[in-house]
Write an enzyme that holds these catalytic residues in place. Structure first.
Site, PDB file in Angstrom:
ATOM      1  N   ASP A 162       0.766  -1.070  -0.081  1.00  0.00           N
ATOM      2  CA  ASP A 162       0.104   0.062   0.040  1.00  0.00           C
ATOM      3  C   ASP A 162       0.928   1.290   0.058  1.00  0.00           C
ATOM      4  OD1 ASP A 162      -2.189   1.568   0.480  1.00  0.00           O
ATOM      5  OD2 ASP A 162      -1.807   1.871   2.582  1.00  0.00           O
ATOM      6  N   ASP A 187       0.010   5.053   0.973  1.00  0.00           N
ATOM      7  CA  ASP A 187      -0.512   6.140   1.924  1.00  0.00           C
ATOM      8  C   ASP A 187      -0.356   5.357   3.502  1.00  0.00           C
ATOM      9  OD1 ASP A 187      -0.877   7.906   0.143  1.00  0.00           O
ATOM     10  OD2 ASP A 187      -3.025   7.424  -0.115  1.00  0.00           O
TER      11      ASP A 187
HETATM   12  C1  BG6 Z   1      -6.178   5.749   0.057  1.00  0.00           C
HETATM   13  C2  BG6 Z   1      -6.065   6.494   1.402  1.00  0.00           C
HETATM   14  O1  BG6 Z   1      -4.859   5.296  -0.267  1.00  0.00           O
HETATM   15  O2  BG6 Z   1      -6.521   6.529  -1.284  1.00  0.00           O
HETATM   16  C3  BG6 Z   1      -7.559   6.987   1.281  1.00  0.00           C
HETATM   17  O3  BG6 Z   1      -5.717   5.496   2.360  1.00  0.00           O
HETATM   18  C4  BG6 Z   1      -7.806   7.714   0.301  1.00  0.00           C
HETATM   19  O4  BG6 Z   1      -7.612   7.615   2.686  1.00  0.00           O
HETATM   20  C5  BG6 Z   1      -7.615   6.935  -0.785  1.00  0.00           C
HETATM   21  O5  BG6 Z   1      -9.293   8.277   0.727  1.00  0.00           O
HETATM   22  C6  BG6 Z   1      -8.142   7.997  -2.322  1.00  0.00           C
HETATM   23  O6  BG6 Z   1      -7.085   8.708  -2.457  1.00  0.00           O
HETATM   24  P1  BG6 Z   1      -7.235   9.918  -3.337  1.00  0.00           P
HETATM   25  O7  BG6 Z   1      -6.056  10.508  -3.483  1.00  0.00           O
HETATM   26  O8  BG6 Z   1      -7.706   9.268  -4.583  1.00  0.00           O
HETATM   27  O9  BG6 Z   1      -8.362  10.848  -2.970  1.00  0.00           O
HETATM   28 MG    MG Z   2      -2.729   3.145   3.762  1.00  0.00          MG
END
Ligand code: BG6
Ligand code: MG
Length: 224
Positions: A11, A13
């Site tokens: 993953d 984030d």
């Molecule tokens: C995930 C995060 O990796 O990505 C979430 O853990 C986030 O918090 C999701 O909502 C979507 O991200 P983005 O950048 O497309 O808004």
């Molecule tokens: Mg994550």
């Protein structure tokens, strides 16, 4: 039969870099503008969840799920994303979470493939800022995924792009929904975070700093 380890799927984030904190700050700002109190505990439920689904959860939390048109919801999600995009502009290769650089190097040195399974539409931008895009053997494009975590789709797609069977893969996640997705994909799950949320993980570390390749590998090959 002991399965050979062929790939580790990460993953992004909250595992590779601390962008989980930026998602938290950006949602907190939008949520509070709407008069909806936003806590770190509630934020745990948004980790690994797509942008629009996260917004829906926040509106339900505040009892405002019927207060906005679809167009207004898109604008609210855009507001969050603009805030988030400003925060990620400053990311540099120095912003890897502790231990991740060495861990990635060790995995590569052992000839094990590395993949990225992030549902973030900003994943490529973040990976470019970290100078990691060309280091990964595959990166799943979040825009091409129909079902977010806890659905296994994104982990299965990463394995498929690598041409590797799911049971020869380890997935690494900081989100409850993410660990559930790894397990549903039939992979070995390494969780980063607290046991209360990540009980489904096969192996758990409090932070990335404690991750040990040898320990993870031994746990993988000795699984039933
Ligand atoms: C995930 C995060 O990796 O990505 C979430 O853990 C986030 O918090 C999701 O909502 C979507 O991200 P983005 O950048 O497309 O808004
Ligand atoms: Mg994550």
């Amino acid at each position: 039969m002991v399965q050979q380890l062929k790939a580790i799927i990460f993953d992004l984030d909250g595992v590779i870099t601390d962008t989980a904190e930026f998602h938290y700050l950006a949602w907190k700002a939008v949520s509070e503008e709407l008069g909806i109190p936003f806590t770190r505990d509630f934020n745990e439920e948004l980790k690994g969840v797509s942008r629009m689904e996260s917004l829906e959860k926040i509106l339900v939390l505040g009892g405002k799920q019927n207060d906005f048109t679809e167009r207004e919801k898109v604008l609210l999600a855009e507001r969050k994303n603009n805030h988030y995009c400003r925060l990620i502009e400053e990311i540099t290769p120095k912003d890897l979470l502790p231990g991740i650089g060495d861990f990635l190097a060790e995995v590569k040195q052992r000839g094990i493939k590395i993949g990225l399974a992030s549902v973030s539409k900003n994943a490529f931008t973040v990976m470019n800022h970290l100078n990691l895009t060309s280091e990964f053997d595959t990166i799943v494009d979040a825009a091409a995924i129909r079902n977010g975590k806890p659905d296994p789709e994104i982990f299965l797609r990463a394995a498929d792009q690598l041409g590797i069977e799911p049971n020869a893969c380890i997935g690494i996640e900081d989100a409850e929904a993410g660990v559930a997705a790894i397990k549903a994909a039939g992979m070995f799950a390494v969780g980063i975070g607290k046991a209360e949320r990540l009980a489904q993980a096969d192996l758990l570390y409090r932070t990335t700093k404690e991750m040990q390749f040898e320990e993870i590998y031994k746990a993988f090959i000795s699984q039933k």
